[in-house]
Motif scaffolding. Structure first.
Motif, PDB file in Angstrom:
ATOM      1  N   ARG A 333       0.724  -1.343  -0.109  1.00 18.67           N
ATOM      2  CA  ARG A 333      -0.037  -0.066  -0.031  1.00 18.67           C
ATOM      3  C   ARG A 333       0.996   1.542  -0.006  1.00 18.67           C
ATOM      4  NH1 ARG A 333      -3.111  -0.938   4.677  1.00 18.67           N
ATOM      5  NH2 ARG A 333      -1.849   0.515   5.814  1.00 18.67           N
ATOM      6  N   ALA A 334       2.003   1.103   0.721  1.00 17.02           N
ATOM      7  CA  ALA A 334       2.981   2.399   0.737  1.00 17.02           C
ATOM      8  C   ALA A 334       3.457   2.769  -0.778  1.00 17.02           C
ATOM      9  CB  ALA A 334       4.268   1.940   1.472  1.00 17.02           C
ATOM     10  N   ARG A 335       3.512   1.797  -1.386  1.00 18.83           N
ATOM     11  CA  ARG A 335       3.855   2.205  -3.062  1.00 18.83           C
ATOM     12  C   ARG A 335       2.570   2.931  -3.786  1.00 18.83           C
ATOM     13  NH1 ARG A 335       7.114  -2.904  -5.004  1.00 18.83           N
ATOM     14  NH2 ARG A 335       7.403  -1.652  -7.054  1.00 18.83           N
ATOM     15  N   ARG A 336       2.681   3.936  -4.080  1.00 15.56           N
ATOM     16  CA  ARG A 336       1.417   4.344  -4.822  1.00 15.56           C
ATOM     17  C   ARG A 336       0.712   3.760  -6.071  1.00 15.56           C
ATOM     18  NH1 ARG A 336       0.120   9.917  -4.049  1.00 15.56           N
ATOM     19  NH2 ARG A 336       0.799   9.254  -1.987  1.00 15.56           N
ATOM     20  N   GLY A 337       1.887   3.452  -6.701  1.00 21.69           N
ATOM     21  CA  GLY A 337       1.384   2.612  -8.152  1.00 21.69           C
ATOM     22  C   GLY A 337       0.515   1.381  -7.760  1.00 21.69           C
ATOM     23  N   LEU A 338       0.829   0.706  -6.591  1.00 23.19           N
ATOM     24  CA  LEU A 338       0.335  -0.700  -6.275  1.00 23.19           C
ATOM     25  C   LEU A 338      -0.923  -0.007  -5.534  1.00 23.19           C
ATOM     26  CD1 LEU A 338       2.938  -2.981  -4.934  1.00 23.19           C
ATOM     27  CD2 LEU A 338       1.524  -3.121  -7.054  1.00 23.19           C
ATOM     28  N   LEU A 339      -1.101   0.983  -4.819  1.00 22.34           N
ATOM     29  CA  LEU A 339      -2.154   1.374  -3.909  1.00 22.34           C
ATOM     30  C   LEU A 339      -3.333   1.831  -4.965  1.00 22.34           C
ATOM     31  CD1 LEU A 339      -2.536   3.360  -0.729  1.00 22.34           C
ATOM     32  CD2 LEU A 339      -3.708   4.123  -2.779  1.00 22.34           C
ATOM     33  N   ILE A 340      -3.164   2.553  -6.004  1.00 18.07           N
ATOM     34  CA  ILE A 340      -3.820   3.131  -7.186  1.00 18.07           C
ATOM     35  C   ILE A 340      -4.145   1.955  -7.904  1.00 18.07           C
ATOM     36  CG2 ILE A 340      -4.087   4.722  -8.967  1.00 18.07           C
ATOM     37  CD1 ILE A 340      -4.434   6.015  -6.353  1.00 18.07           C
ATOM     38  N   THR A 341      -3.368   0.890  -8.205  1.00 14.24           N
ATOM     39  CA  THR A 341      -3.810  -0.389  -9.014  1.00 14.24           C
ATOM     40  C   THR A 341      -4.788  -1.144  -8.263  1.00 14.24           C
ATOM     41  OG1 THR A 341      -1.573  -0.328  -9.845  1.00 14.24           O
ATOM     42  CG2 THR A 341      -2.780  -2.310 -10.082  1.00 14.24           C
ATOM     43  N   GLY A 342      -4.745  -1.033  -6.935  1.00 16.02           N
ATOM     44  CA  GLY A 342      -5.784  -1.909  -6.061  1.00 16.02           C
ATOM     45  C   GLY A 342      -6.888  -1.252  -5.839  1.00 16.02           C
ATOM     46  N   ALA A 343      -6.782   0.157  -5.988  1.00 17.83           N
ATOM     47  CA  ALA A 343      -8.061   0.860  -5.731  1.00 17.83           C
ATOM     48  C   ALA A 343      -8.815   0.982  -7.290  1.00 17.83           C
ATOM     49  CB  ALA A 343      -7.696   2.217  -5.641  1.00 17.83           C
ATOM     50  N   ALA A 344      -7.997   0.893  -8.449  1.00 21.22           N
ATOM     51  CA  ALA A 344      -8.633   0.919  -9.613  1.00 21.22           C
ATOM     52  C   ALA A 344      -9.322  -0.585  -9.956  1.00 21.22           C
ATOM     53  CB  ALA A 344      -7.646   1.296 -10.675  1.00 21.22           C
ATOM     54  N   MET A 345      -8.627  -1.642  -9.490  1.00 23.55           N
ATOM     55  CA  MET A 345      -9.175  -2.905  -9.592  1.00 23.55           C
ATOM     56  C   MET A 345     -10.640  -3.074  -8.688  1.00 23.55           C
ATOM     57  SD  MET A 345      -5.543  -4.999  -9.727  1.00 23.55           S
ATOM     58  CE  MET A 345      -6.330  -6.770  -9.985  1.00 23.55           C
ATOM     59  N   ALA A 346     -10.377  -2.812  -7.526  1.00 22.50           N
ATOM     60  CA  ALA A 346     -11.431  -2.840  -6.813  1.00 22.50           C
ATOM     61  C   ALA A 346     -13.011  -2.096  -7.478  1.00 22.50           C
ATOM     62  CB  ALA A 346     -11.146  -2.233  -5.371  1.00 22.50           C
ATOM     63  N   CYS A 347     -12.546  -0.900  -7.913  1.00 19.67           N
ATOM     64  CA  CYS A 347     -13.817  -0.048  -8.698  1.00 19.67           C
ATOM     65  C   CYS A 347     -14.223  -1.134  -9.607  1.00 19.67           C
ATOM     66  CB  CYS A 347     -13.211   1.078  -9.115  1.00 19.67           C
ATOM     67  SG  CYS A 347     -12.711   2.333  -7.748  1.00 19.67           S
ATOM     68  N   LEU A 348     -13.438  -1.711 -10.732  1.00 20.31           N
ATOM     69  CA  LEU A 348     -13.411  -2.285 -11.631  1.00 20.31           C
ATOM     70  C   LEU A 348     -14.364  -3.786 -11.152  1.00 20.31           C
ATOM     71  CD1 LEU A 348     -10.383  -2.346 -14.198  1.00 20.31           C
ATOM     72  CD2 LEU A 348     -12.841  -1.814 -14.626  1.00 20.31           C
ATOM     73  N   GLY A 349     -14.015  -4.257 -10.298  1.00 24.04           N
ATOM     74  CA  GLY A 349     -14.530  -5.549  -9.612  1.00 24.04           C
ATOM     75  C   GLY A 349     -16.121  -5.118  -9.264  1.00 24.04           C
ATOM     76  N   VAL A 350     -16.393  -4.156  -8.479  1.00 20.55           N
ATOM     77  CA  VAL A 350     -17.635  -3.931  -8.235  1.00 20.55           C
ATOM     78  C   VAL A 350     -18.406  -3.394  -9.516  1.00 20.55           C
ATOM     79  CG1 VAL A 350     -19.133  -1.959  -7.173  1.00 20.55           C
ATOM     80  CG2 VAL A 350     -17.322  -3.336  -5.621  1.00 20.55           C
ATOM     81  N   THR A 351     -18.005  -2.704 -10.550  1.00 18.41           N
ATOM     82  CA  THR A 351     -18.559  -2.652 -11.713  1.00 18.41           C
ATOM     83  C   THR A 351     -19.019  -3.641 -12.527  1.00 18.41           C
ATOM     84  OG1 THR A 351     -17.227  -0.471 -11.970  1.00 18.41           O
ATOM     85  CG2 THR A 351     -18.345  -1.325 -13.739  1.00 18.41           C
ATOM     86  N   LEU A 352     -17.930  -4.702 -12.383  1.00 21.60           N
ATOM     87  CA  LEU A 352     -18.245  -6.015 -13.027  1.00 21.60           C
ATOM     88  C   LEU A 352     -19.587  -6.781 -12.121  1.00 21.60           C
ATOM     89  CD1 LEU A 352     -17.451  -8.224 -15.109  1.00 21.60           C
ATOM     90  CD2 LEU A 352     -15.896  -9.256 -13.431  1.00 21.60           C
ATOM     91  N   ASN A 353     -19.568  -6.623 -11.072  1.00 24.35           N
ATOM     92  CA  ASN A 353     -20.554  -7.224 -10.166  1.00 24.35           C
ATOM     93  C   ASN A 353     -22.047  -6.708 -10.567  1.00 24.35           C
ATOM     94  OD1 ASN A 353     -22.209  -6.677  -7.387  1.00 24.35           O
ATOM     95  ND2 ASN A 353     -21.580  -8.571  -7.415  1.00 24.35           N
ATOM     96  N   ARG A 354     -22.072  -5.344 -10.703  1.00 34.05           N
ATOM     97  CA  ARG A 354     -23.238  -4.903 -11.314  1.00 34.05           C
ATOM     98  C   ARG A 354     -23.587  -5.075 -12.724  1.00 34.05           C
ATOM     99  NH1 ARG A 354     -22.277  -4.230  -6.311  1.00 34.05           N
ATOM    100  NH2 ARG A 354     -22.604  -2.184  -5.178  1.00 34.05           N
ATOM    101  N   PHE A 355     -22.697  -5.428 -13.476  1.00 29.21           N
ATOM    102  CA  PHE A 355     -22.931  -5.677 -14.611  1.00 29.21           C
ATOM    103  C   PHE A 355     -23.310  -7.174 -14.841  1.00 29.21           C
ATOM    104  CE2 PHE A 355     -21.396  -8.346 -18.510  1.00 29.21           C
ATOM    105  CZ  PHE A 355     -21.785  -7.558 -19.481  1.00 29.21           C
ATOM    106  N   VAL A 356     -22.860  -8.026 -14.039  1.00 23.74           N
ATOM    107  CA  VAL A 356     -23.647  -9.621 -13.794  1.00 23.74           C
ATOM    108  C   VAL A 356     -24.890  -9.478 -13.382  1.00 23.74           C
ATOM    109  CG1 VAL A 356     -23.270 -11.574 -12.488  1.00 23.74           C
ATOM    110  CG2 VAL A 356     -21.376 -10.407 -13.528  1.00 23.74           C
ATOM    111  N   PHE A 357     -25.097  -8.514 -12.390  1.00 20.98           N
ATOM    112  CA  PHE A 357     -26.614  -8.501 -11.989  1.00 20.98           C
ATOM    113  C   PHE A 357     -27.619  -7.998 -13.029  1.00 20.98           C
ATOM    114  CE2 PHE A 357     -25.086 -10.093  -7.818  1.00 20.98           C
ATOM    115  CZ  PHE A 357     -25.906 -10.830  -7.534  1.00 20.98           C
ATOM    116  N   THR A 358     -27.337  -7.076 -13.832  1.00 20.51           N
ATOM    117  CA  THR A 358     -28.129  -6.533 -14.321  1.00 20.51           C
ATOM    118  C   THR A 358     -28.123  -7.043 -15.945  1.00 20.51           C
ATOM    119  OG1 THR A 358     -26.226  -4.719 -15.121  1.00 20.51           O
ATOM    120  CG2 THR A 358     -28.339  -4.014 -13.886  1.00 20.51           C
ATOM    121  N   ILE A 359     -27.133  -7.106 -16.730  1.00 23.78           N
ATOM    122  CA  ILE A 359     -27.095  -7.669 -17.997  1.00 23.78           C
ATOM    123  C   ILE A 359     -27.015  -9.262 -18.152  1.00 23.78           C
ATOM    124  CG2 ILE A 359     -25.639  -7.608 -20.369  1.00 23.78           C
ATOM    125  CD1 ILE A 359     -26.579  -4.828 -19.247  1.00 23.78           C
TER     126      ILE A 359
END
Lengths: 419, 245
Positions: A333-359
């Motif tokens: 987490r202390a490495r900014r690149g990894l932290l932002i990658t983690g945050a972006a992946m988390a956001c994508l994961g939830v977006t995919l979850n919403r895609f699964v439930f709707t589409i």
């Protein structure tokens, strides 16, 4: 001259791009806004046949993205809760930005919903003839109320504008409003809890759609709680991600590192909890809920392609567990690149979850002689969504330029200058 | 024969469709559209955006194909569409057992369509239009729906109303007898309409070879299908043909 046109409106001690360059930045977004407005006009005037939705795909791109932006916009309520209720004072550095993001996400979602329904002028019927058994009623009530709360929360940020705050009445109003902000944070948390949950409940209660249907607790299916938890988990991630993007776009440091660390840590812990409960829920659904209704779960994934088992793996492991670990482990987490990658992946994961439930829910057949059908949105659907994106970018850009979204920016700028 | 109905003055209208008789002629679809003022499809409408309260599907069984008419199943136990509508535009009538749709109150959110496993609900994607002069032949007992609203089969509610008025005029009590347009138009007499409170009809609906679509979902559909062909029954089990390759 044009370069200094709006100087009096910009806060002291911070630097902003020249006005001309700002207009250049805003111009493409304004063009997208105009294109989206035209697409929305077509849909409202002519009807929803301008979209590629049909009697099977009754929800399309708009509802999927609505669900996604509302989940990502949860950063507003959750950051408010962390700051005002749990006293995570370091988050004061991003609360204004979180409120603007929340406001943009929610108002954009409501706007696109108004285009998505067939009879938008009848929206008030839900308040007049509410069906208390419907999750959508709860969503409508809570989102409307929460949008009002967000507008109220935005007022003190707006009134702190350099020109406005010198008017004594504005200052008094802002001061008093700020004092009661904890109340609005609590109301916002309560409302958000229910509508985030009800958005999950929308699909969990569909007993005619075994792919989405879930058992639950009392009247709430498990998706109710999973949607709340996932929104709480990615809200801070999205705040961190947008702050980082704002830093990259403006080429300035806007918050201290501890803010990123706090957001990442909280997001990681909640994401791990979410992944755990999501796994439990999936196992229960595979082994009990779906088979009991005559639909062995493995059949849902037999179509392969877009809706194979990879989607389940990606959602839970790739975009759930991995970002949770990236955000949890202090060294990573202390490495900014990894932290932002983690945050972006988390956001994508939830977006995919919403895609699964709707589409995915709508794509899968239910009847024996039916088959998997696919859908691709029309240009009007893309353009209308582009309208919301452009609207969000413009509101955020103007707010950043003229209001104080990041209170630490000035201090960080001075520190940089001293160096 | 009538027992429960006479006591309660309520009905549980249902349909029993004999798949051995159905030859897929589509007369039921036409009769349904004419009776219920369903506008003809416009030039750019597709099978997925058209308005059909009743659709006849072709069942591939390996042997001779079978045809299966599908309309609103008038679910009874836990009507999936009724509970989800945010503004009570879907109502379950306890007097008839029919799930009604109130287009004047419909927001057009289409949540009920997502909830229906039979995909029996259709949306008015466009303004309804009839060829010149055809609007004069509209059924005055059935209101025309607006663009942006959901509609579906209601077991010919207009006919039920007419039968109710006639019964009131004749001083009759108890559930009224009437026949929906599809059952009346079927040349093979494959569609039988009746009241599940009627012992004879109820018994026919529970004979061997009778089944309901997606029975395991527990929604209590009131459209029953009968066939003597085991392969047809087999073709209606499970869900979704998997097309590989």
């Amino acid at each position: 001259m044009v370069e200094r046109l709006d100087e009096a409106w910009i806060a002291r001690g911070v630097r902003r791009a020249p006005f001309g360059r700002f207009l250049l930045w805003a111009a493409p977004w304004a063009a997208l806004l105009a294109l989206g407005a035209y697409a929305i006009f077509l849909c409202l005037r002519g009807g929803l046949f301008h979209t590629n939705m049909d009697n099977r795909y009754v929800f399309g791109l708009w509802i999927f993205l609505d669900l996604a932006v509302i989940a990502l916009g949860a950063g507003a309520f959750f950051t408010g809760f962390l700051l005002y209720v749990l006293k995570k004072t370091e988050l004061k550095a991003v609360i204004n930005s979180a409120v603007v993001i929340g406001l943009v996400c929610y108002s954009g979602a409501v706007l696109i919903l108004a285009v998505d329904v067939g009879q938008p002028l009848r929206a008030w019927f839900t308040f007049y003839h509410p069906n208390v058994h419907s999750m959508l009623t709860e969503v409508t009530f809570c989102i409307t109320c929460y949008l009002t709360v967000l507008l109220i929360e935005y007022v003190p940020i707006f009134l702190k504008n350099r020109r406005l705050k010198w008017k004594p009445s504005m200052l008094v109003f802002e001061y008093n409003l700020h004092k009661v902000m904890v109340v609005f944070a609590l109301i916002g948390t309560l409302l958000s809890f229910f509508h985030q949950g009800s958005l999950g409940g929308l699909f969990g209660v569909l007993r005619g759609r075994p792919f989405a249907f879930r058992e639950g607790f009392l009247i709430w299916p498990s998706t109710f709680f999973l949607f709340v938890l996932s929104a709480m988990a990615v809200g801070p991630s999205f705040v961190a991600l947008t702050t980082w993007l704002a830093e990259k776009a403006t080429r300035r440091r806007l918050v201290k590192d501890e803010v990123y660390q706090t957001l990442g840590r909280i997001s990681g812990k909640l994401l791990l909890a979410y992944v755990f409960f999501k796994c439990l829920d999936t196992m229960l659904w595979i082994n009990q809920t779906a088979p009991e209704r005559g639909f062995p779960a493995h059949r849902f994934y037999e179509y392969g392609g877009a809706f194979g088992t990879w989607i389940l793996f990606t959602e839970i492991a790739l975009l759930g567990l991995i970002p949770a670990l990236l955000l949890l482990k202090p060294e990573w987490r202390a490495r900014r690149g990894l932290l932002i990658t983690g945050a972006a992946m988390a956001c994508l994961g939830v977006t995919l979850n919403r895609f699964v439930f709707t589409i995915q829910t709508l794509a899968l057949p239910t009847m024996p002689f039916d088959r998997l059908l696919l859908y691709w949105p029309s240009w009007q659907e893309f353009a209308a969504f582009g309208f919301v994106v452009a609207y969000g970018m413009l509101v955020y850009s103007f707010s950043y330029r003229y209001l104080t979204l990041f209170p630490q920016e000035r201090e960080l700028a001075m520190t940089e200058a001293r160096r | 024969m009538r027992k429960l109905g006479a006591e309660t003055k309520t009905a549980r209208y249902a349909m029993l469709i004999d798949l051995d008789r159905c030859n897929g002629c589509g007369a039921c679809m036409v009769a349904c559209a004419v009776e219920n003022n369903v506008p003809p499809p416009q030039a750019s409408a597709t099978p997925r955006t058209g308005l059909n309260w009743l659709r006849v599907f072709r069942l591939k069984t390996g042997g001779r194909d079978a045809f299966i008419p599908v309309m609103c199943m008038q679910c009874e136990d836990e009507t999936p569409c009724q509970s989800v509508c945010p503004q009570k535009a879907v109502e379950f009538d306890p007097v008839t057992g029919i799930v009604g749709q109130i287009p004047e109150r419909c927001l057009g959110c289409r949540y009920c369509m997502a909830a229906c496993p039979y995909q029996a609900r259709v949306f008015n994607w466009r303004d309804p239009q009839w060829p010149a002069g055809m609007e004069k032949a509209l059924n005055p007992r059935v209101s025309v729906r607006q663009r942006g609203t959901v509609e579906k089969c209601n077991f010919c509610h207009g006919r039920w109303q007419a039968a109710l008025e006639k019964a009131a005029h004749d001083g009759e009590e108890g559930p009224v007898h009437y026949t929906p347009a599809c059952a009346e138009a079927c040349p093979a007499q494959a569609i039988r309409f009746g009241d599940l409170n009627d012992e004879e009809f109820a018994a026919a609906c529970h004979e061997q070879g009778v089944f309901r679509l997606l029975d395991t979902l527990g929604t209590g559909p009131k459209v029953f299908y009968r066939t003597s062909r085991a392969e047809v029954r087999e073709a209606t089990r499970g869900f979704g043909e998997v097309r590989r390759g």
